[in-house]
Design an enzyme around this catalytic site. Structure first.
Site, PDB file in Angstrom:
ATOM      1  CD  GLU A  83      42.857  48.171  83.593  1.00 53.47           C
ATOM      2  OE1 GLU A  83      41.935  47.725  84.296  1.00 53.47           O
ATOM      3  OE2 GLU A  83      43.221  47.638  82.532  1.00 53.47           O
ATOM      4  CB  SER A 132      45.968  45.974  67.880  1.00 48.07           C
ATOM      5  OG  SER A 132      46.882  47.047  67.982  1.00 48.07           O
ATOM      6  CE  LYS A 173      43.539  47.451  74.985  1.00 46.59           C
ATOM      7  NZ  LYS A 173      44.350  46.530  75.808  1.00 46.59           N
TER       8      LYS A 173
END
Lengths: 399, 266
Positions: free
Chosen positions: A111, A378, A89
């Site tokens: 969000e 990830s 991220k």
């Protein structure tokens, strides 16, 4: 032709289905981003932060014991879990925060579902000295109390969302609302390749560093392109990041793995591409899980990061053109892989990429024995340890 | 003639402005929605904006979303709302405009939705998440059915885009008075009148203003420049606060509120 086109479409998917009040902001963001994209100074700055702050490039690790166990050639893991904050991220939030600074905006909003994107946004806000507010469903705040605490430590305001189903999709609605009223000084960092144009483009570009690095690294280590790419798909940011630089290489097979939750037939899943239909959600036309009236259906996955009723429009396009395949694995299969990777490689994967590992285990017997695979790992699994412990205890299968 | 066009023609002739209250279909229940609409008509409302509940309404504020959630929790399907409109049509000729998300329209299929809406007796749509760039197909099909596709215009909309919206919008143009989402606010931005006059210079179509209107003084001020005033959140809020009272009382209280707002037009 490069996609998306000028109207923000990947084939028929994407576009902008938003109130007129947002159109000007999206247009402005599109122009600013196009300028930044072509600006070598911006790209250099981003490269600097990715390297010195986020710790890139992340390793491409040959998982020898996993490969041996599955017996299908060589499996490499792209170690996004080793990036700062423990997930991919950060690639997107650093890029977008830098874009916000360039646009002269002083406040970031985001969000978050599980809190990973929220933490990555909070980190970027701290580092660039920007104000930050993160919207999070009340239900998710309870389940992910540790990430809420992390964000607050980082100086971010975490605002509980009590509307609708009190989860990620509602947090997205709330963040969009905030943005409509505060766009003059606020940049909204969407956490995945979803939402109205230009977000699917921006987030994909910032995540494409995963695939670019993987490509260089595999060429260096193996002297050839991989045969297979695997990544989990919630909104679809880590998967598009891995896939994108390989799209022109038609011999490279790409598989996105969605969350089948308790099983597709149970209705309790989050497999928008496998079990959904094209529709509109959060400003974009893409595959979505809706009832017959077009109301968003409740979704379920053991992994909070995959628990989203929609998916990025570029994935819908890759599905429709057949360039990528999409499959789904259940909570149980993901939990099994979570344990398998931990034991075989000493790597605790997040529950999200555990889905990709699970599908690898599933198809390994059908693959040629010399298959060269890259799986996007990830994120790290520390955030999931408590939840996994609880579930395994319930099942009575802890070893 | 489409009922919306007829209403504005009539208002113009009489030198009057339109008052357009919004309510959510099915909040607190469909029979009450029907009675409230009839009461609004008795009190002088010109057109009714009827909200079709949607699970993820990004264009609406918390008050309207909460009303949508309440209705969806009781699992009232869109089909039942259209049947309700059919029934209501036997009792009133007031123009009915539905506020409906494109998610719903797309799921039904454009032509199917328009056909069913027309048959039920709706006169037009506001599809808040379908900006002018995507609205051409809906406008064309709606026109063929004699229905109106009403587009939104925002303070941030650049001049060229305003012209396009003024061209494509039918029935009237819905001007969003405050940046952001729907909801009752304490005061209106000062540049609203200026923006409305500018928009008026671009088109002969009626311009109605909404988002944030909650008091008779605001209605009075805006009536000087707009052709119609839309009030939503303030009404929905009042219904929510009084939802537990007997139906007649909910109808009376909301009716009185709307009646008071309409005095701003006189």
């Amino acid at each position: 032709m490069e996609l998306p086109d000028e109207s923000g479409r990947f084939g028929k998917f994407g576009g902008r289905y938003v109130p007129e009040t947002l159109m000007f902001a999206l247009e402005q963001l599109t122009q600013e981003y196009e300028a930044a994209r072509a600006d070598p100074v911006f790209q250099e700055e981003l490269a600097y932060y990715l390297r010195d702050y986020a710790g890139r490039p992340t390793p491409l690790y040959f998982a020898e014991r996993l490969s041996k166990e599955l017996g299908c050639g060589k499996i490499y893991l792209k170690r996004e879990d080793l990036a700062h904050t423990g997930a991919h991220k950060i690639n997107n939030t650093l890029g977008q925060a830098l874009l916000a600074v360039r646009m002269g905006k002083t406040r970031l909003i985001a969000e978050t579902g599980a809190g990973q994107h929220g933490v990555a946004t909070a980190v970027a806000a701290s580092m660039f000295g920007l104000e930050c507010e993160v919207y999070m469903g009340e239900e998710d705040m309870r389940r992910q109390a540790l990430n809420v605490f992390r964000m607050r430590l980082l100086g971010t305001k975490v605002t509980p969302v009590t509307s609708g189903s009190k989860t990620l999709k509602d947090a997205t609605n709330e963040a969009l609302r905030d943005w409509m009223a505060s766009v003059e000084y606020t940049h909204y960092i969407i956490g995945s390749v979803v939402g109205p144009h230009p977000y699917p483009l921006i987030v994909r570009d910032f995540q494409a560093v995963i695939g670019k690095e993987s490509r260089e690294q595999i060429m260096e280590k193996e002297g050839q392109l991989p045969d297979l790419l695997l990544a989990c798909v919630g909104g679809g940011s880590n998967s598009i990041g891995l896939f994108y630089p390989f799209i022109p290489d038609e011999a490279v097979r790409m598989i996105g793995v969605e969350a089948a939750g308790l099983g597709l037939e149970s209705g309790k899943h989050a497999a928008s591409l496998v079990a959904g239909r094209p529709g509109v959600l959060h400003g974009s036309y893409s595959f979505v899980l809706q009832d017959e009236d077009g109301q968003t259906l409740p979704v379920h996955s053991v992994s909070a990061g995959l628990d989203y009723p929609g998916v990025g429009p570029e994935h819908s396009y890759l599905k429709e053109t057949g360039r990528a395949e999409y499959v789904a694995v259940t909570d149980d299969e993901a939990l099994e892989s979570f344990q398998m990777l931990s034991k075989l490689e000493g790597i605790l994967p997040a529950l999200e990429p555990a889905h990709a590992i699970a599908y690898m285990a599933k198809i390994a017997p059908q693959l040629p024995p010399d298959t060269l695979t890259i799986i996007c790992l990830s994120g790290r699994g520390d955030k999931d340890v408590q939840e996994v412990a609880r579930i395994l205890e319930e099942k009575g299968t802890t070893h | 003639m489409n009922r919306i066009d007829a209403k504005f023609a009539q208002a113009q002739e009489a030198g009057q402005k339109a008052f357009i209250p919004f309510i959510t279909a099915g909040d607190p229940d469909l029979p009450t929605t029907g009675e409230i609409i009839l009461e609004f008509e008795r009190r002088g409302a010109s057109i009714i904006e009827l909200g079709i509940p949607y699970s993820d309404p990004i264009a609406d504020g918390p008050v309207i979303q909460a009303s949508y959630t309440r209705v969806l929790e009781r699992k009232i399907p869109v089909k039942e709302i259209l049947e309700f409109v059919s029934g209501l049509r036997e009792r009133t000729e007031i123009p009915l405009v539905s506020m409906v998300s494109y998610s719903i329209v797309h799921k039904f299929g454009l032509e199917q939705y328009l056909g069913q809406a027309k048959e039920a007796g709706l006169d037009g749509f506001i599809v808040p998440d379908l900006p002018v760039d995507e609205a051409a197909a809906l406008s064309t099909s709606a026109e063929a059915q004699g229905l109106k596709n009403i587009l939104l215009c925002a303070p941030s909309t650049p001049p060229q885009r305003r012209r396009l919206i003024a061209q494509v919008s039918t029935g009237f143009i819905y001007y969003v008075s405050v940046m952001g989402i729907t909801g009752a606010r304490d005061k209106l931005p000062e540049d609203v009148q200026e923006h409305l006059l500018e928009l008026k210079s671009l088109t002969d179509k009626p311009i109605c203003i909404g988002f944030g209107v909650s008091r008779a003084e605001q209605v009075r001020m805006l009536a000087r420049v707009a052709d119609g005033i839309i009030v939503g959140s303030a009404i929905v809020n009042l219904i929510a606060q009084n939802a537990r009272r007997p139906r007649e009382e909910v109808v009376r209280i909301t009716g009185e509120f709307v009646g008071d707002l309409i005095t701003g037009l006189k």
